[in-house]
Every structure is written in C-alpha cells, then in structure tokens.
Design an enzyme around this catalytic site. Sequence first.
Site, PDB file in Angstrom:
ATOM      1  N   ASP A   1       8.922   1.597  -5.266  1.00  0.00           N
ATOM      2  CA  ASP A   1      10.372   1.594  -5.077  1.00  0.00           C
ATOM      3  C   ASP A   1      10.698   2.475  -3.881  1.00  0.00           C
ATOM      4  O   ASP A   1      10.496   3.685  -3.914  1.00  0.00           O
ATOM      5  CB  ASP A   1      11.068   2.104  -6.341  1.00  0.00           C
TER       6      ASP A   1
ATOM      7  N   HIS B   1     -10.514  -0.980   3.459  1.00  0.00           N
ATOM      8  CA  HIS B   1     -11.045  -0.783   2.112  1.00  0.00           C
ATOM      9  C   HIS B   1     -11.848   0.510   1.974  1.00  0.00           C
ATOM     10  O   HIS B   1     -12.054   1.008   0.862  1.00  0.00           O
ATOM     11  CB  HIS B   1     -11.910  -1.977   1.714  1.00  0.00           C
TER      12      HIS B   1
END
Length: 449
Positions: free
Chosen positions: A396, A180
Amino acid sequence: MGEYFDSNCPKIYVQTFEDEQIVNLDVKIIGDPTLVPPAEETPTGIYFLANIDRGADMIQTIHCFSKTFDGKGSGAAQALKDGLAKVLVYYYPIAGRLTLSEKNKFAIDCRGEGALFIEAEADCMLEEMGDLTQPNPATFKKLVYGNPGPVNIHENPPLLVAQVTKFKCGGFVLGLSQNHTVFDGIGAMEFVNSWGEVTRGVPMTKPPFLDRTLLKARTPLKTQFTHILEEIVDISNNEALWEVEKLLNKSFIFHPDKLEKLREKAMEDGILKKCTTFEVLTSFMLRARTKSLGLHPDQQVRLLFPVDARSRFEPPLPKGYFGNAIALKNCQCSVREMLDSPLSSTIQRIQQLIRLVTNEYMRSTIDSLEEHERPLPKAHTLFISVWTRIGFHTMDFGWGEPIFSGPPTLPTNVVFFLAHGEERKGINLCLSLPVSAMKIFEETITTIE
C-alpha cells in the site's frame, strides 16, 4: 481468429484467438529513465551474498492500482520515486551493483548508484485492459522496463528497475524488475511492503535483517545429501508440439469451495490423513499437465517447487532476513508411475520432500554450492512459482492495495499460483501450453466441480 479496434480507446488493439483475447496497448515512456540513489548516505564496500543467492536473473512483476485519491497518476509516480529513495537507505545493497568475489562468487559492490526509475503513460483507462487475471504477455510486458532472464554483470546493470505507468482514469501500474540474487519472493514482498510504508510516512513493520553471513558455508564443508540434478533424457520426441503449434496462455480460478472439493477427492481413498491446498493443487496440476502433453509412458518428468526454509534453520533466521532462503525440491518420476497411481500418491511424494527440508539439509545445500554450482536442468522440468503465500496484495503506497499482482509473462516451463478473490483465499493458476495440450489440460483441470 478475429480482430478489432476498441472505439473507446483507439490506442488499444485487440486480437482474439479461439477463446484467448490479447489486448495490446500503446505505452509511452515519459522523459529518460533516471537513477534513484538512497536519500541519505549509506555504507559502502563489498556486501556478502550466500551461495543460495545464486541466479542473476531479473524477475519481473506487475502491480495494478485502480485509482489514486486525487485522480492523478503523475502524483503517484513522484510519491513512489521519493519513497524509493527513502527505503533504499534501509535496503542499501539494492542500490549497488553485482560483482564477483575472489572465489568467483556473486557479491554486491555497494556504492549507492541507485535503482532505475521510469515514468510512462498509457492512452486509455485501466479497466479497458479487460480481465487482469487472464494472462496477457503482449500487453503486460510493456508495463515493465527491460527484459527478464539472466543479466551480464559486466554491463553493470541496476539490481532494481521500477516503471510506473499512469492511465487516464488515475490508476497506475507498478512494474518491477528485480535481480534474484537480491532476494526471493518473500524478501521481495517485504521490500515492497516497506517501500509502501515509508511512502505513506509510517514506521516499517519489518525492517530488513542484512547480515547474510548467517548462511556462509561451513568449515570444513559437510555435504550430506545429493543436490546435483542431472538432465532428463528426452524419449518422447514432442518438440514439434511446442515449435509448430501456437501457445495459449490461460488462467484457471479455484475458489475456496472448489479447493475443498479437490482436497476431499484426494483424501477419499484413506491414504492421506491431511493435505494442504498447495500440496493438492500442485499434484492435481502436475498430473493434468503431464497427461495433456502426451508423453511416452517411460518418460521421466520433474517438478521443482520452492520450500521456505526461514523457520527450518537452527536457530530460525531472524525476522526480516533480506536474502534468498528457499529450497528447490525435486519431485521426479515416470509418466506411467504418476498417472497410474492415485492423486494421493503424488501428494504423499510432495509431502515427503517438504519434510526433508531441515537445518542439516539447508546447510548441506549451501556447502554443496561452495564446490559445485551447476545450472538448473531444463528438459522435462517444470517450475512452480507460488505467490499465494507471498502477499504482494498487502502493499500500500497510499492508495490502497493493488487490484492485481502477477507476472507479466508466462515462461513455458513455469506454472504460477496467484492469490485470488477479495479475501485472497482462492487461487488463480496460470500457465502456457500448446493449443492441443491446453484443450486436454482444461478438460482435466475442470473435472472438479
């Protein structure tokens, strides 16, 4: 409670509890985990992290792709591995390791060690995992390598771990574990989208802006707001509810028409002029969850929710800013105050908190963390993780968008909002509660029809 083996996929073990189905599958790691360094030489040295790049937790996500064009998941794994090496040239700090600066602050030592990459396979079809929108930690956690939560930086762990699990149908799951301190949800989304673009061989639409010194503390420090959150005193004594009862993981789908009905209900008393989907669903969820736990009327409860501050700085942060840039706002009140007031009252409280996130507020937050850094409180504190605006579904790698993106596990103090539906206009609300509380929560949350 019942159990059975799926005859079509003998490696899957299915266990049912009331209306919850848990599917456990057998996932086998292929070979040894490997380090993937940047494909080209990258800058070395200490990379500055801002004060709000705190919390060295590994945040895990899974992204499910139904099938590859050639029907071979192994081809996808190699393509993702090659693409990772290429994208790390631009996001080179991810290939480094956490270290501590002279001021005992997090920084990244950039030496190009690389990200960790794992290939795995499941002896079944992806569709045999059932409804992916239903939380299934027993299965999903096998699709991400390593453990979530805090890391020991002295062990020199990688900042990014990627596991690609191929299925017999040609589909695959990309499981990511990301530190994080490297980025928040928006930064993570922009990274995986860039990864997908370089894997497909197209230009990056949003190259990373790497300079985090934009968010350095001021000299002299100027803290103008109260940022320290105190622990809440527990007067409800309901620990047994969490310790004795079985926990249920469930999701609740809110289609656009249901969200609109909920918004109409929130505004019917005339107090609100407008409200967003996030504001109304967050308020509705918080009230339902608080009611379900049967807390003492005078018990203080807290909701921490994120506000993206990129556009709230003056000037706004540059496009593609690489680091953390969110404010965690604290919505706190007593159970009585919340449940005895109309839904519009809770929404108003959240709206007021969102408006407080200004340039001065964020700069004050950064300055405050220069002097005082305390762990976030846990008692009667609920975190909401909003993925509806992050857009993980747009990634994608050459085989189309994922059919599902979500967390592999559901911590008991976190509620997730995931985008749902073909146009991603619905919301999938996921959470974990004790059995008796989940029954009340479900009765309350389904009252809007």
